[in-house]
Design an enzyme around this catalytic site. Sequence first.
Site, mmCIF file in Angstrom:
data_model
loop_
_atom_site.group_PDB
_atom_site.id
_atom_site.type_symbol
_atom_site.label_atom_id
_atom_site.label_comp_id
_atom_site.label_asym_id
_atom_site.label_seq_id
_atom_site.Cartn_x
_atom_site.Cartn_y
_atom_site.Cartn_z
ATOM 1 N N ASN A 9 73.538 120.466 163.545
ATOM 2 C CA ASN A 9 72.141 120.736 163.193
ATOM 3 C C ASN A 9 71.306 119.607 163.786
ATOM 4 O O ASN A 9 71.300 118.495 163.257
ATOM 5 C CB ASN A 9 72.005 120.790 161.668
ATOM 6 C CG ASN A 9 70.562 120.969 161.223
ATOM 7 O OD1 ASN A 9 69.671 121.203 162.046
ATOM 8 N ND2 ASN A 9 70.321 120.857 159.925
ATOM 9 N N LYS A 11 68.225 119.273 163.804
ATOM 10 C CA LYS A 11 66.990 119.039 163.031
ATOM 11 C C LYS A 11 65.800 118.881 164.000
ATOM 12 O O LYS A 11 65.772 119.546 165.040
ATOM 13 C CB LYS A 11 67.173 117.842 162.091
ATOM 14 C CG LYS A 11 68.415 118.020 161.182
ATOM 15 C CD LYS A 11 68.510 117.037 160.038
ATOM 16 C CE LYS A 11 69.756 117.344 159.207
ATOM 17 N NZ LYS A 11 69.912 116.464 158.046
ATOM 18 N N HIS A 95 68.571 124.880 153.706
ATOM 19 C CA HIS A 95 68.828 123.444 153.864
ATOM 20 C C HIS A 95 67.979 122.670 152.858
ATOM 21 O O HIS A 95 66.829 123.036 152.603
ATOM 22 C CB HIS A 95 68.509 123.009 155.303
ATOM 23 C CG HIS A 95 69.070 121.654 155.597
ATOM 24 N ND1 HIS A 95 68.492 120.503 155.129
ATOM 25 C CD2 HIS A 95 70.180 121.268 156.269
ATOM 26 C CE1 HIS A 95 69.216 119.460 155.508
ATOM 27 N NE2 HIS A 95 70.255 119.901 156.196
ATOM 28 N N GLU A 97 66.380 120.074 153.112
ATOM 29 C CA GLU A 97 65.098 119.591 153.645
ATOM 30 C C GLU A 97 64.029 120.684 153.551
ATOM 31 O O GLU A 97 62.852 120.397 153.331
ATOM 32 C CB GLU A 97 65.297 119.089 155.088
ATOM 33 C CG GLU A 97 66.059 117.762 155.086
ATOM 34 C CD GLU A 97 66.921 117.512 156.300
ATOM 35 O OE1 GLU A 97 66.751 118.181 157.326
ATOM 36 O OE2 GLU A 97 67.801 116.630 156.196
ATOM 37 N N GLU A 167 76.359 120.769 150.901
ATOM 38 C CA GLU A 167 75.751 119.517 151.344
ATOM 39 C C GLU A 167 75.136 118.794 150.148
ATOM 40 O O GLU A 167 73.990 119.097 149.758
ATOM 41 C CB GLU A 167 74.647 119.791 152.362
ATOM 42 C CG GLU A 167 75.128 120.493 153.615
ATOM 43 C CD GLU A 167 74.234 120.183 154.804
ATOM 44 O OE1 GLU A 167 74.773 119.868 155.862
ATOM 45 O OE2 GLU A 167 72.998 120.233 154.668
ATOM 46 N N GLY A 173 72.310 112.120 155.594
ATOM 47 C CA GLY A 173 71.616 111.075 156.334
ATOM 48 C C GLY A 173 71.671 109.708 155.688
ATOM 49 O O GLY A 173 70.914 108.810 156.072
ATOM 50 N N SER A 212 76.602 113.156 156.102
ATOM 51 C CA SER A 212 77.141 111.925 156.698
ATOM 52 C C SER A 212 78.551 112.093 157.257
ATOM 53 O O SER A 212 79.364 111.168 157.201
ATOM 54 C CB SER A 212 77.089 110.766 155.687
ATOM 55 O OG SER A 212 75.743 110.453 155.372
HETATM 56 O O1 LIG Z 1 72.585 119.806 158.305
HETATM 57 C C1 LIG Z 1 73.153 118.727 158.321
HETATM 58 C C2 LIG Z 1 73.137 117.857 157.173
HETATM 59 O O2 LIG Z 1 71.876 117.740 156.610
HETATM 60 C C3 LIG Z 1 73.868 116.558 157.332
HETATM 61 O O3 LIG Z 1 73.112 115.607 158.020
HETATM 62 P P1 LIG Z 1 73.801 114.187 158.370
HETATM 63 O O4 LIG Z 1 75.115 114.513 159.051
HETATM 64 O O5 LIG Z 1 72.846 113.492 159.258
HETATM 65 O O6 LIG Z 1 74.036 113.497 157.061
#
Ligand SMILES: O=C[C@H](O)COP(=O)(O)O
Length: 255
Positions: A9, A11, A95, A97, A167, A173, A212
């Site tokens: 992803n 983002k 998600h 977010e 998640e 993150g 993460s």
């Molecule tokens: O969609 C992915 C997740 O939000 C994980 O993000 P991350 O690997 O940066 O913690």
Amino acid sequence: MRHPLVMGNWKLNGSKHMTEELIAGLRKELSGVEGCGVAIAPPALYLGQAKHAISGSHIALGAQNVDVNLSGAFTGETSADMLKDIGAKYIIIGHSERRTYHKESDEFIAKKFAVLKAAGLVPVLCIGETDAENEAGKTEEVCARQIDAVLETQGAEAFQGAVIAYEPVWAIGTGKSATPAQAQAVHKFIRDHIAKKDAAVAAQVIIQYGGSVNDKNAAELFTQPDIDGALVGGASLKADAFAVIVKAAAAAKNA
Ligand SMILES: O=C[C@H](O)COP(=O)(O)O
């Protein structure tokens, strides 16, 4: 038998240059790797370019969001039909977010799930608890509620061929991944929860872990029986790190 799926992803990250370079790097690093599905979800603006760049490889195209409407006066939105038209397959919905910054409710996300299924696309339904909910011992309650929004309106069969990404919000993150044992316990809860309605559907549904995941911790996470790959954020922006994660999932599958 389930196959793991590792999905990147991106983002709100990317450019024409990065899309070209990252996909070229992935094609090189992942050539000959088998036993694990691989997908990338670039920003919507770069989907066409990414589709062209992955052509002839095993990398599938994903997207980060979809609207509940198929066409009409909905400025700024992207429809399921458009995603299908451009060649995307795996579509992230729910998600944290978007739940947080765009106030998306369980019911609204369930509508997106239905729209994707109707279009023949694969929903990647993100669920997971916040830090406070985790501290309060509400992880299972939150995950069940987020799944039930789909289960109770569309039935267990809606999860046939679908993907769930667990998640925990506190792990996204932050560099603080859930431990393999913590994640496995929640993944098993999710699978058992669906199995109460339909054991066969529960057995085949891919349940990714996200939060993460990196090139150092992926292999151990993938040894767990109910962790079927990962939804990767930050580490999906580097071809070498993302490839290590894909190879770890493939190795765990082939072990
Ligand atoms: O969609 C992915 C997740 O939000 C994980 O993000 P991350 O690997 O940066 O913690």
